[in-house]
Design a protein around this motif. Structure first.
Motif, PDB file in Angstrom:
ATOM      1  N   ASP A  41       0.831  -1.208   0.000  1.00  0.00           N
ATOM      2  CA  ASP A  41       0.000   0.000   0.000  1.00  0.00           C
ATOM      3  C   ASP A  41       0.864   1.257   0.000  1.00  0.00           C
ATOM      4  O   ASP A  41       0.501   2.274  -0.620  1.00  0.00           O
ATOM      5  CB  ASP A  41      -0.918   0.005   1.233  1.00  0.00           C
ATOM      6  CG  ASP A  41      -1.957  -1.100   1.190  1.00  0.00           C
ATOM      7  OD1 ASP A  41      -2.294  -1.538   0.076  1.00  0.00           O
ATOM      8  OD2 ASP A  41      -2.416  -1.532   2.271  1.00  0.00           O
ATOM      9  N   PHE A  42       1.988   1.200   0.694  1.00  0.00           N
ATOM     10  CA  PHE A  42       2.881   2.354   0.734  1.00  0.00           C
ATOM     11  C   PHE A  42       3.425   2.660  -0.650  1.00  0.00           C
ATOM     12  O   PHE A  42       3.429   3.827  -1.096  1.00  0.00           O
ATOM     13  CB  PHE A  42       4.022   2.079   1.711  1.00  0.00           C
ATOM     14  CG  PHE A  42       5.081   3.140   1.737  1.00  0.00           C
ATOM     15  CD1 PHE A  42       4.798   4.413   2.215  1.00  0.00           C
ATOM     16  CD2 PHE A  42       6.364   2.876   1.275  1.00  0.00           C
ATOM     17  CE1 PHE A  42       5.779   5.403   2.232  1.00  0.00           C
ATOM     18  CE2 PHE A  42       7.342   3.854   1.298  1.00  0.00           C
ATOM     19  CZ  PHE A  42       7.044   5.121   1.776  1.00  0.00           C
ATOM     20  N   PHE A  43       3.863   1.640  -1.370  1.00  0.00           N
ATOM     21  CA  PHE A  43       4.384   1.865  -2.718  1.00  0.00           C
ATOM     22  C   PHE A  43       3.264   2.274  -3.683  1.00  0.00           C
ATOM     23  O   PHE A  43       3.505   3.014  -4.637  1.00  0.00           O
ATOM     24  CB  PHE A  43       5.099   0.621  -3.234  1.00  0.00           C
ATOM     25  CG  PHE A  43       6.477   0.450  -2.666  1.00  0.00           C
ATOM     26  CD1 PHE A  43       7.503   1.296  -3.048  1.00  0.00           C
ATOM     27  CD2 PHE A  43       6.749  -0.544  -1.740  1.00  0.00           C
ATOM     28  CE1 PHE A  43       8.776   1.158  -2.524  1.00  0.00           C
ATOM     29  CE2 PHE A  43       8.025  -0.689  -1.211  1.00  0.00           C
ATOM     30  CZ  PHE A  43       9.029   0.165  -1.602  1.00  0.00           C
ATOM     31  N   THR A  44       2.051   1.820  -3.420  1.00  0.00           N
ATOM     32  CA  THR A  44       0.913   2.267  -4.228  1.00  0.00           C
ATOM     33  C   THR A  44       0.676   3.764  -4.034  1.00  0.00           C
ATOM     34  O   THR A  44       0.418   4.502  -4.994  1.00  0.00           O
ATOM     35  CB  THR A  44      -0.351   1.482  -3.849  1.00  0.00           C
ATOM     36  OG1 THR A  44      -0.130   0.085  -4.071  1.00  0.00           O
ATOM     37  CG2 THR A  44      -1.533   1.938  -4.689  1.00  0.00           C
ATOM     38  N   ASP A  45       0.798   4.216  -2.780  1.00  0.00           N
ATOM     39  CA  ASP A  45       0.656   5.644  -2.500  1.00  0.00           C
ATOM     40  C   ASP A  45       1.768   6.460  -3.156  1.00  0.00           C
ATOM     41  O   ASP A  45       1.557   7.608  -3.563  1.00  0.00           O
ATOM     42  CB  ASP A  45       0.653   5.891  -0.990  1.00  0.00           C
ATOM     43  CG  ASP A  45      -0.640   5.429  -0.332  1.00  0.00           C
ATOM     44  OD1 ASP A  45      -1.623   5.200  -1.063  1.00  0.00           O
ATOM     45  OD2 ASP A  45      -0.660   5.285   0.907  1.00  0.00           O
ATOM     46  N   LEU A  46       2.952   5.877  -3.238  1.00  0.00           N
ATOM     47  CA  LEU A  46       4.054   6.579  -3.895  1.00  0.00           C
ATOM     48  C   LEU A  46       3.755   6.864  -5.365  1.00  0.00           C
ATOM     49  O   LEU A  46       4.221   7.862  -5.929  1.00  0.00           O
ATOM     50  CB  LEU A  46       5.348   5.758  -3.792  1.00  0.00           C
ATOM     51  CG  LEU A  46       6.059   5.740  -2.437  1.00  0.00           C
ATOM     52  CD1 LEU A  46       7.230   4.755  -2.474  1.00  0.00           C
ATOM     53  CD2 LEU A  46       6.565   7.128  -2.072  1.00  0.00           C
ATOM     54  N   LEU A  47       2.960   5.995  -5.982  1.00  0.00           N
ATOM     55  CA  LEU A  47       2.630   6.143  -7.400  1.00  0.00           C
ATOM     56  C   LEU A  47       1.321   6.896  -7.619  1.00  0.00           C
ATOM     57  O   LEU A  47       0.919   7.106  -8.767  1.00  0.00           O
ATOM     58  CB  LEU A  47       2.545   4.757  -8.060  1.00  0.00           C
ATOM     59  CG  LEU A  47       3.829   3.905  -8.009  1.00  0.00           C
ATOM     60  CD1 LEU A  47       3.577   2.531  -8.606  1.00  0.00           C
ATOM     61  CD2 LEU A  47       4.961   4.608  -8.735  1.00  0.00           C
ATOM     62  N   ASN A  48       0.689   7.300  -6.533  1.00  0.00           N
ATOM     63  CA  ASN A  48      -0.581   8.006  -6.635  1.00  0.00           C
ATOM     64  C   ASN A  48      -0.333   9.468  -7.012  1.00  0.00           C
ATOM     65  O   ASN A  48       0.351  10.192  -6.296  1.00  0.00           O
ATOM     66  CB  ASN A  48      -1.312   7.930  -5.299  1.00  0.00           C
ATOM     67  CG  ASN A  48      -2.727   8.482  -5.372  1.00  0.00           C
ATOM     68  OD1 ASN A  48      -3.080   9.203  -6.301  1.00  0.00           O
ATOM     69  ND2 ASN A  48      -3.542   8.134  -4.392  1.00  0.00           N
ATOM     70  N   PRO A  49      -0.883   9.950  -8.146  1.00  0.00           N
ATOM     71  CA  PRO A  49      -0.643  11.341  -8.558  1.00  0.00           C
ATOM     72  C   PRO A  49      -1.158  12.364  -7.555  1.00  0.00           C
ATOM     73  O   PRO A  49      -0.653  13.485  -7.488  1.00  0.00           O
ATOM     74  CB  PRO A  49      -1.396  11.454  -9.899  1.00  0.00           C
ATOM     75  CG  PRO A  49      -1.626  10.055 -10.346  1.00  0.00           C
ATOM     76  CD  PRO A  49      -1.694   9.215  -9.136  1.00  0.00           C
ATOM     77  N   ASP A  50      -2.184  11.990  -6.782  1.00  0.00           N
ATOM     78  CA  ASP A  50      -2.731  12.920  -5.796  1.00  0.00           C
ATOM     79  C   ASP A  50      -1.822  13.075  -4.580  1.00  0.00           C
ATOM     80  O   ASP A  50      -2.051  13.952  -3.744  1.00  0.00           O
ATOM     81  CB  ASP A  50      -4.105  12.442  -5.331  1.00  0.00           C
ATOM     82  CG  ASP A  50      -5.131  12.459  -6.458  1.00  0.00           C
ATOM     83  OD1 ASP A  50      -4.982  13.312  -7.362  1.00  0.00           O
ATOM     84  OD2 ASP A  50      -6.054  11.617  -6.449  1.00  0.00           O
ATOM     85  N   LEU A  51      -0.836  12.214  -4.459  1.00  0.00           N
ATOM     86  CA  LEU A  51       0.118  12.275  -3.338  1.00  0.00           C
ATOM     87  C   LEU A  51       1.513  12.555  -3.887  1.00  0.00           C
ATOM     88  O   LEU A  51       2.486  11.890  -3.531  1.00  0.00           O
ATOM     89  CB  LEU A  51       0.102  10.954  -2.548  1.00  0.00           C
ATOM     90  CG  LEU A  51      -1.245  10.550  -1.931  1.00  0.00           C
ATOM     91  CD1 LEU A  51      -1.155   9.163  -1.319  1.00  0.00           C
ATOM     92  CD2 LEU A  51      -1.688  11.564  -0.880  1.00  0.00           C
ATOM     93  N   ALA A  52       1.603  13.560  -4.741  1.00  0.00           N
ATOM     94  CA  ALA A  52       2.873  13.852  -5.410  1.00  0.00           C
ATOM     95  C   ALA A  52       3.974  14.246  -4.436  1.00  0.00           C
ATOM     96  O   ALA A  52       5.163  14.094  -4.735  1.00  0.00           O
ATOM     97  CB  ALA A  52       2.674  14.959  -6.452  1.00  0.00           C
TER      98      ALA A  52
END
Length: 306
Positions: free
Chosen positions: A5-16
């Motif tokens: 989930d952490f790496f998914t958040d890293l790739l989330n454009p909303d969490l740039a």
């Protein structure tokens, strides 16, 4: 939160801001790990603390004039490092005393300057504890470029730095420019500290410089291996610290330092040659071997020839 989930958040454009925070943390940790090896070898940890305080006036001026905090801190830190290097050539006053003098003076000057700016309290808190989630792109590029310059100078002057760290007088007799090498090393320490301030803050930045290198020192007797382990420990601590911080809503800087400290404590206890438990285990094994050894037979001296 799982690591996936952490790496998914890293790739989330909303969490740039998250990948920028990770890049900043890892870059500064790797650079501090490399430079910190020389600091640990020379026993000059106090210079890291002094530089962390010395950058305060530059950051205060940059804040007042809405300039780059990294650039302002670098100018002030380098100026203080040069003063320390120049004054320390007179061996009448020891280096640690001079560092103490300039540390307090620079920090006091920064307090006076920043206290005159409106709304300084919030910025002071960010300076003391870090503000990794609000890093502008220009600072990210500045830290990356500065880090490459630092690593390039370390690679070019590695042998000279090691010689000066181990024996200054011998280095001077060999014809090495000890004074200028001191200045370059102080400047590199200053730059390493400055690029780490936004990641970890003024109060904790010394840990990023010292702790990974100290842990690596316990794990190996070879300097080359130490200079590979220290940035690996620093970078790994940054990654794990940011993951724990994001998962459990913890302060980023403090969490990174605690992870690095945990690695240091584990090294102190279980390092292959210098760990406390490892030494005791070796001592126990040595006692067992000595107790289990079969004593040699005493050779009797007989009488005459037969």
């Amino acid at each position: 939160m799982s690591i996936t989930d952490f790496f998914t958040d890293l790739l989330n454009p909303d969490l740039a801001f998250l990948p920028k925070a990770l890049a900043m943390a890892v870059m500064s940790s790797v650079v501090c790990g490399v430079v910190g090896c020389y600091v640990v070898l020379r026993g000059m940890a106090f210079i890291g603390d002094a530089v962390a305080h010395a950058v305060f006036p530059g950051i205060a001026v940059a804040f007042v004039f809405q300039g780059s905090l990294v650039l302002g801190g670098a100018v002030a830190g380098v100026a203080t490092a040069l003063l320390i290097a120049i004054f320390s050539q007179n061996r009448r006053v020891k280096e640690d005393s001079l560092i103490g003098v300039f540390l307090v003076a620079a920090f006091a000057l920064g307090i006076v300057i920043i206290s005159q700016a409106p709304g300084y309290a919030g910025s002071l808190q960010q300076f003391l504890f870090g503000a990794i989630t609000g890093i502008p792109d220009r600072d990210l590029y500045l830290v990356g470029g500065t880090g490459l310059v630092i690593l390039g100078l370390v690679l070019a002057l590695h042998k000279e730095f090691v010689a000066v760290c181990l024996d200054r007088e011998m280095s001077r007799s060999m014809g090495l420019p000890v004074f200028w090498l001191d200045i370059v090393l102080y400047v590199l320490v200053t730059l390493a500290v400055v690029i780490s301030l936004q990641t970890i803050g003024n109060i904790l930045v010394l840990a990023l410089l010292i702790t990974p290198a100290a842990a690596a020192r316990l794990l190996t007797d070879r300097l080359g291996v130490m200079m590979l382990l220290a940035p690996a420990i620093g970078g790994g601590s940054a990654l794990i610290g940011l993951y724990l911080s994001w998962s459990y809503d913890l302060p980023v800087g403090g969490t990174i330092v605690l992870v690095a400290t945990a690695v240091f404590l584990a090294s102190w206890l279980w390092a292959p040659r210098h760990g406390l438990f490892t030494k005791r285990w070796r001592a126990v094994r040595a006692d067992e071997r000595s107790e289990g050894a079969v004593p040699k037979r005493e050779v009797a001296v007989g009488g005459g020839a037969q």
